[in-house]
Design an enzyme around this catalytic site. Structure first.
Site, PDB file in Angstrom:
ATOM      1  CB  CYS A 117      -0.921  -0.007   1.220  1.00 48.34           C
ATOM      2  SG  CYS A 117      -2.130   1.336   1.234  1.00 48.34           S
ATOM      3  CB  CYS A 118       3.884   2.209   1.970  1.00 53.92           C
ATOM      4  SG  CYS A 118       3.265   2.376   3.657  1.00 53.92           S
ATOM      5  CB  CYS A 200      -2.171   7.257   5.622  1.00 52.33           C
ATOM      6  SG  CYS A 200      -1.387   7.492   4.020  1.00 52.33           S
ATOM      7  CB  CYS A 203      -1.168   4.100   8.673  1.00 49.13           C
ATOM      8  SG  CYS A 203      -1.772   2.967   7.404  1.00 49.13           S
ATOM      9  CB  CYS A 228       6.316   4.286   4.124  1.00 48.04           C
ATOM     10  SG  CYS A 228       7.222   5.799   3.740  1.00 48.04           S
TER      11      CYS A 228
END
Length: 246
Positions: A117-118, A200, A203, A228
């Protein structure tokens, strides 16, 4: 605006060195860019750059999952400095594919899915932002986490084959907040709610008393995995005070 001479001598010396370093970076790299998260350290650097007209472009990674308060900092920078921070977004198709295959919040399920996702929301947009430049600047500090304890002021970004600068590497949290207060720099309101490090929204959480400043980032993971992918492929370069002031 504060007069540096009226500040504590140690902080005044750090500010003078920071200004000299930023001037040196801009002189050495005419295409340099600063990657801002819009959090405290990066607002410090934003002020140091924009208030003195240093030729360093500023951008941010708009991941699509940021807090409203973080996005609001774009308007505050525009109002204070008359500058529009450039935004880089993830590729829509890559986000849609990830969500379809794993779910919107699959990053909670494993480190691999979180890092993927990162990669989509941060690393790939960063690569686009830095395409064609010879150097970039970050707001990282050694004090922030165990993964940054050996941070150098100047590094070589081996993944992108460009120079990387961390002008606040030796600054403490107290230094940062003293600067922000002295120059009345706008700051993300989340900091006042217990968020020293802001990423985010899903997170990031507020930290508890006694926790380190990065404890609220990916809090479900161990301390040694909390990056990340933006800052893990660098080779340190020693920089002396004399060269930074040149």
């Amino acid at each position: 605006m504060s007069d540096v001479q009226n500040l504590a001598p140690e902080l005044a010396a750090k500010i003078e060195r920071l200004d000299a370093l930023l001037d040196s970076i801009a002189a050495r790299h005419i295409d340099v860019k600063f990657a801002s998260s819009l959090a405290a350290e990066d607002m410090l650097l934003t002020h140091a750059i924009l208030s003195r007209g240093v030729k360093i472009g500023i951008f941010t990674l708009n991941t699509g999952r940021l807090h409203a308060e973080t996005l609001g900092m774009l308007d505050r920078v525009r109002a204070r400095y008359g500058y529009d921070i450039e935004q880089f977004h993830p590729q829509t198709a890559a986000v849609d594919e990830y969500v379809a295959a794993h779910g919107l919040n699959a990053f909670y399920e494993s480190i691999d899915l979180r890092k993927r996702c990162c990669e989509i929301r941060k690393v790939e947009p960063l690569n686009r932002a830095l395409s064609g430049v010879s150097a970039w600047v970050t707001g990282q500090r050694r004090e922030q986490s165990v993964t940054r304890a050996e941070l150098h002021e100047e590094e070589h970004d081996a993944a992108r084959h460009i120079a990387k600068f961390n002008p606040l590497a030796d600054w403490t949290e107290a230094d940062v907040w003293a600067y922000l207060a002295a120059f009345d720099v706008p700051v993300n309101p989340l900091h006042a709610r217990g968020y020293p490090s802001i990423g985010c929204e899903p997170c990031t959480r507020a930290i508890r008393p006694g926790e380190d400043s990065r404890a609220g980032r990916w809090w479900w993971e161990s301390r040694d995995t909390k990056e990340c992918g933006l800052h893990i492929t660098t080779i340190p370069i020693a920089v002396s005070t004399e060269s930074a002031s040149a």
